[in-house]
Motif scaffolding. Structure first.
Motif, PDB file in Angstrom:
ATOM      1  N   ALA A 357       0.818  -1.210   0.000  1.00 46.19           N
ATOM      2  CA  ALA A 357       0.000   0.000   0.000  1.00 46.19           C
ATOM      3  C   ALA A 357       0.853   1.262   0.000  1.00 46.19           C
ATOM      4  O   ALA A 357       0.522   2.255  -0.662  1.00 46.19           O
ATOM      5  CB  ALA A 357      -0.936  -0.014   1.213  1.00 46.19           C
ATOM      6  N   THR A 358       1.965   1.236   0.730  1.00 44.52           N
ATOM      7  CA  THR A 358       2.831   2.412   0.800  1.00 44.52           C
ATOM      8  C   THR A 358       3.452   2.724  -0.555  1.00 44.52           C
ATOM      9  O   THR A 358       3.483   3.883  -0.997  1.00 44.52           O
ATOM     10  CB  THR A 358       3.935   2.197   1.844  1.00 44.52           C
ATOM     11  N   GLU A 359       3.949   1.693  -1.228  1.00 40.57           N
ATOM     12  CA  GLU A 359       4.543   1.883  -2.552  1.00 40.57           C
ATOM     13  C   GLU A 359       3.494   2.386  -3.544  1.00 40.57           C
ATOM     14  O   GLU A 359       3.763   3.268  -4.358  1.00 40.57           O
ATOM     15  CB  GLU A 359       5.142   0.574  -3.056  1.00 40.57           C
ATOM     16  N   MET A 360       2.304   1.836  -3.450  1.00 39.43           N
ATOM     17  CA  MET A 360       1.239   2.250  -4.341  1.00 39.43           C
ATOM     18  C   MET A 360       0.859   3.706  -4.089  1.00 39.43           C
ATOM     19  O   MET A 360       0.645   4.481  -5.032  1.00 39.43           O
ATOM     20  CB  MET A 360       0.024   1.342  -4.141  1.00 39.43           C
ATOM     21  N   HIS A 361       0.797   4.088  -2.836  1.00 41.89           N
ATOM     22  CA  HIS A 361       0.456   5.466  -2.483  1.00 41.89           C
ATOM     23  C   HIS A 361       1.497   6.435  -3.040  1.00 41.89           C
ATOM     24  O   HIS A 361       1.144   7.482  -3.604  1.00 41.89           O
ATOM     25  CB  HIS A 361       0.359   5.602  -0.964  1.00 41.89           C
ATOM     26  N   ARG A 362       2.766   6.098  -2.906  1.00 41.05           N
ATOM     27  CA  ARG A 362       3.833   6.942  -3.458  1.00 41.05           C
ATOM     28  C   ARG A 362       3.714   7.053  -4.976  1.00 41.05           C
ATOM     29  O   ARG A 362       3.922   8.118  -5.554  1.00 41.05           O
ATOM     30  CB  ARG A 362       5.207   6.379  -3.081  1.00 41.05           C
ATOM     31  N   ALA A 363       3.380   5.929  -5.633  1.00 44.04           N
ATOM     32  CA  ALA A 363       3.262   5.926  -7.091  1.00 44.04           C
ATOM     33  C   ALA A 363       2.105   6.813  -7.547  1.00 44.04           C
ATOM     34  O   ALA A 363       2.213   7.519  -8.562  1.00 44.04           O
ATOM     35  CB  ALA A 363       3.059   4.502  -7.596  1.00 44.04           C
ATOM     36  N   LEU A 364       1.004   6.829  -6.801  1.00 43.65           N
ATOM     37  CA  LEU A 364      -0.131   7.672  -7.158  1.00 43.65           C
ATOM     38  C   LEU A 364       0.211   9.149  -6.971  1.00 43.65           C
ATOM     39  O   LEU A 364      -0.189   9.996  -7.785  1.00 43.65           O
ATOM     40  CB  LEU A 364      -1.354   7.301  -6.320  1.00 43.65           C
ATOM     41  N   GLN A 365       0.931   9.471  -5.914  1.00 41.35           N
ATOM     42  CA  GLN A 365       1.331  10.861  -5.708  1.00 41.35           C
ATOM     43  C   GLN A 365       2.287  11.324  -6.809  1.00 41.35           C
ATOM     44  O   GLN A 365       2.185  12.449  -7.307  1.00 41.35           O
ATOM     45  CB  GLN A 365       1.987  11.016  -4.338  1.00 41.35           C
ATOM     46  N   ALA A 366       3.226  10.445  -7.199  1.00 41.44           N
ATOM     47  CA  ALA A 366       4.166  10.791  -8.270  1.00 41.44           C
ATOM     48  C   ALA A 366       3.449  10.953  -9.609  1.00 41.44           C
ATOM     49  O   ALA A 366       3.827  11.786 -10.437  1.00 41.44           O
ATOM     50  CB  ALA A 366       5.242   9.714  -8.382  1.00 41.44           C
ATOM     51  N   LEU A 367       2.405  10.165  -9.816  1.00 41.50           N
ATOM     52  CA  LEU A 367       1.647  10.226 -11.070  1.00 41.50           C
ATOM     53  C   LEU A 367       1.069  11.611 -11.304  1.00 41.50           C
ATOM     54  O   LEU A 367       1.008  12.092 -12.444  1.00 41.50           O
ATOM     55  CB  LEU A 367       0.532   9.176 -11.035  1.00 41.50           C
ATOM     56  N   LEU A 368       0.663  12.286 -10.240  1.00 39.15           N
ATOM     57  CA  LEU A 368       0.043  13.594 -10.365  1.00 39.15           C
ATOM     58  C   LEU A 368       1.028  14.666 -10.831  1.00 39.15           C
ATOM     59  O   LEU A 368       0.630  15.733 -11.289  1.00 39.15           O
ATOM     60  CB  LEU A 368      -0.588  13.998  -9.029  1.00 39.15           C
ATOM     61  N   LYS A 369       2.328  14.383 -10.733  1.00 37.20           N
ATOM     62  CA  LYS A 369       3.362  15.317 -11.183  1.00 37.20           C
ATOM     63  C   LYS A 369       3.982  14.899 -12.512  1.00 37.20           C
ATOM     64  O   LYS A 369       4.872  15.566 -13.020  1.00 37.20           O
ATOM     65  CB  LYS A 369       4.463  15.413 -10.122  1.00 37.20           C
ATOM     66  N   GLN A 370       3.499  13.795 -13.063  1.00 37.30           N
ATOM     67  CA  GLN A 370       4.089  13.206 -14.269  1.00 37.30           C
ATOM     68  C   GLN A 370       3.693  13.993 -15.516  1.00 37.30           C
ATOM     69  O   GLN A 370       2.568  14.491 -15.636  1.00 37.30           O
ATOM     70  CB  GLN A 370       3.600  11.758 -14.380  1.00 37.30           C
ATOM     71  N   SER A 371       4.601  14.086 -16.474  1.00 32.20           N
ATOM     72  CA  SER A 371       4.314  14.788 -17.730  1.00 32.20           C
ATOM     73  C   SER A 371       3.384  13.946 -18.596  1.00 32.20           C
ATOM     74  O   SER A 371       3.480  12.722 -18.608  1.00 32.20           O
ATOM     75  CB  SER A 371       5.611  15.059 -18.495  1.00 32.20           C
ATOM     76  N   PRO A 372       2.498  14.587 -19.356  1.00 30.20           N
ATOM     77  CA  PRO A 372       1.640  13.838 -20.280  1.00 30.20           C
ATOM     78  C   PRO A 372       2.465  13.286 -21.438  1.00 30.20           C
ATOM     79  O   PRO A 372       3.550  13.791 -21.743  1.00 30.20           O
ATOM     80  CB  PRO A 372       0.622  14.877 -20.741  1.00 30.20           C
ATOM     81  N   PRO A 373       1.963  12.261 -22.132  1.00 33.86           N
ATOM     82  CA  PRO A 373       2.785  11.533 -23.110  1.00 33.86           C
ATOM     83  C   PRO A 373       2.933  12.189 -24.472  1.00 33.86           C
ATOM     84  O   PRO A 373       3.927  11.939 -25.164  1.00 33.86           O
ATOM     85  CB  PRO A 373       2.047  10.198 -23.247  1.00 33.86           C
ATOM     86  N   ARG A 374       1.998  13.033 -24.893  1.00 35.90           N
ATOM     87  CA  ARG A 374       1.970  13.445 -26.288  1.00 35.90           C
ATOM     88  C   ARG A 374       3.177  14.288 -26.705  1.00 35.90           C
ATOM     89  O   ARG A 374       3.516  14.320 -27.889  1.00 35.90           O
ATOM     90  CB  ARG A 374       0.677  14.217 -26.578  1.00 35.90           C
ATOM     91  N   GLU A 375       3.810  14.956 -25.748  1.00 34.53           N
ATOM     92  CA  GLU A 375       4.953  15.777 -26.120  1.00 34.53           C
ATOM     93  C   GLU A 375       6.166  14.941 -26.498  1.00 34.53           C
ATOM     94  O   GLU A 375       7.174  15.464 -26.974  1.00 34.53           O
ATOM     95  CB  GLU A 375       5.308  16.737 -24.979  1.00 34.53           C
ATOM     96  N   LEU A 376       6.073  13.605 -26.312  1.00 38.42           N
ATOM     97  CA  LEU A 376       7.202  12.718 -26.592  1.00 38.42           C
ATOM     98  C   LEU A 376       7.030  11.908 -27.874  1.00 38.42           C
ATOM     99  O   LEU A 376       7.910  11.141 -28.243  1.00 38.42           O
ATOM    100  CB  LEU A 376       7.411  11.751 -25.419  1.00 38.42           C
ATOM    101  N   VAL A 377       5.899  12.051 -28.566  1.00 39.00           N
ATOM    102  CA  VAL A 377       5.673  11.241 -29.765  1.00 39.00           C
ATOM    103  C   VAL A 377       5.321  12.135 -30.954  1.00 39.00           C
ATOM    104  O   VAL A 377       4.778  13.228 -30.801  1.00 39.00           O
ATOM    105  CB  VAL A 377       4.528  10.219 -29.541  1.00 39.00           C
ATOM    106  N   ALA A 378       5.619  11.635 -32.150  1.00 38.90           N
ATOM    107  CA  ALA A 378       5.293  12.364 -33.373  1.00 38.90           C
ATOM    108  C   ALA A 378       3.800  12.243 -33.668  1.00 38.90           C
ATOM    109  O   ALA A 378       3.114  11.354 -33.159  1.00 38.90           O
ATOM    110  CB  ALA A 378       6.107  11.796 -34.538  1.00 38.90           C
TER     111      ALA A 378
END
Length: 399
Positions: A357-378
């Motif tokens: 649960a702790t690892e999952m909670h950290r991953a969800l918090q990090a997700l909110l700061k993650q860049s969206p994908p479209r700027e990395l693809v043509a």
């Protein structure tokens, strides 16, 4: 879709799409997307979908798209199949399915036959139709995902089915609904060089919100919610449980969580999740929504397993995503998630390593700061529907 020089009219042209649909929503939703793109591009074109999905009637279809529901078959956990609704044995069900498919093709008289994923259909049920249409000179295409499975798992399966020989015998082209940067789904299968020459990479199938009105399930849901979806839900219990444990650990530091369980999750599991979520102030639950595009479009970020359709929607609506893929009996989702993670498009939690649960909670918090994908693809990464329309036009006879 983007503007293109393609004609906008194909009078009385007909496309027949086959999808065996033994598990989940993926095949049906992909075929529906393709059908809608074709009739939107070409006025006068009609598309008929052959499907075994038990819930196809819960989806809306555009004008000039219809479906024939063949008797359902479901894949068991041991890899075998059984009839879904009829109290007859599998062989009788398959004979019935084959007969309906063949006679539908005879009556519909398609100009193009598009087969989803299985070159000969479930247990070879499409071969008689392929023979008929070949005699009539009808072009036939196999459409496959960006990833099928790990080669060491898929090769013996395809060899036992005679899939490679079927591709040479019956098909004009193979369409890969993905980008080359995500790999070759047929690599390592020992297929003849001719198959590579027949293969066209279309790019991913871009999705759009079907209507301007948001889904009814968003009423009362705060903005910037986190969407947690296991797709069809039949194999998503673990993923939902991990995400829910993070909310049970500490929901105050997370945005509202909208859990969409999927129509194929067992009722007992749905009820258990419903009771747990009812005790969390900033979480809510939906069993099924036939307009998932709206839910993803309005989300701040997405937690998913990494099935093909959800991945297309994550790219289309440019959402930060955390993937927790299924790893058995197929490795398709794992391979897609690993390659997308390597390209920086998503983040990945590998369930084989165990998730608390702790690892999952950290991953969800990090997700909110993650860049969206479209700027990395043509732009061509999401050109799939345009390319499908172009290839379909090239293969169909024109008056």
């Amino acid at each position: 879709m983007a503007d293109s020089p393609l004609p906008d009219k194909l009078d009385n042209a007909r496309v027949l799409i086959y999808s065996h649909d033994t598990f989940g929503l993926g095949h049906l939703r992909r075929c529906r997307t393709l059908a809608h793109a074709l009739v939107e591009q070409y006025k006068g074109l009609s598309v008929l979908i052959l499907t075994g999905s038990p819930i196809i009637g819960r989806f809306d279809f555009k004008a000039r798209v219809d479906f024939v529901r063949i008797p359902g078959v479901i894949k068991l956990h041991n890899g075998e199949y059984t009839s879904l609704g009829l109290h007859i044995d599998l062989q009788h069900t398959l004979k019935l399915r084959e007969s309906i498919i063949l006679h539908t093709a005879e009556a519909f008289e398609p100009d193009l036959f598009l087969v989803d994923k299985e070159p000969l259909g479930l247990k070879g049920e499409v071969e008689s139709t392929l023979k008929l249409l070949k005699q009539k000179g009808v072009a036939t295409v196999l459409g496959i995902r960006d990833v099928l499975d790990a080669p060491h798992l898929l090769r013996p399966e395809w060899e036992s089915k005679g899939a490679g020989a079927a591709l040479q015998e019956y098909y004009n082209e193979v369409w890969v609904y993905g980008d080359r940067s995500m790999g070759n789904p047929l690599e390592g299968l020992g297929l003849p060089a001719q198959i590579e020459q027949m293969t066209h990479y279309t790019g991913y199938l871009q999705r759009e919100v079907p209507e301007s009105v948001p889904s009814k399930h968003l009423l009362g849901v705060p903005q910037n919610y986190l969407l947690i979806t296991p797709g069809g839900g039949g194999d998503g219990v673990e993923m939902v449980d991990w995400a829910l444990r993070a909310y049970e650990l500490d929901s105050s530091s997370l945005p509202h969580g909208l859990f969409v369980l999927g129509p194929f999750m067992a009722l007992a599991e749905q009820q258990a999740f419903r009771e747990r979520i009812s005790r969390i102030e900033n979480a809510s639950l939906v069993t099924f929504d036939n307009r998932m595009e709206s839910l993803i479009d309005n989300a701040a970020a997405v937690v998913a397993m990494g099935g093909y359709n959800t991945f297309c929607e994550i790219l289309s609506f440019n959402k930060p995503a955390l993937l927790i893929p299924r790893t058995r009996p197929r490795e398709e989702q794992l391979i897609r998630a690993e390659k997308a993670s390597d390209l920086g498009l998503v983040s990945l939690l590998d369930p084989r390593k165990g998730i608390d649960a702790t690892e999952m909670h950290r991953a969800l918090q990090a997700l909110l700061k993650q860049s969206p994908p479209r700027e990395l693809v043509a732009d061509c990464f999401l050109n799939g529907l345009d390319k499908v329309c172009q290839r379909a036009l090239a293969l169909m006879p024109r008056s």
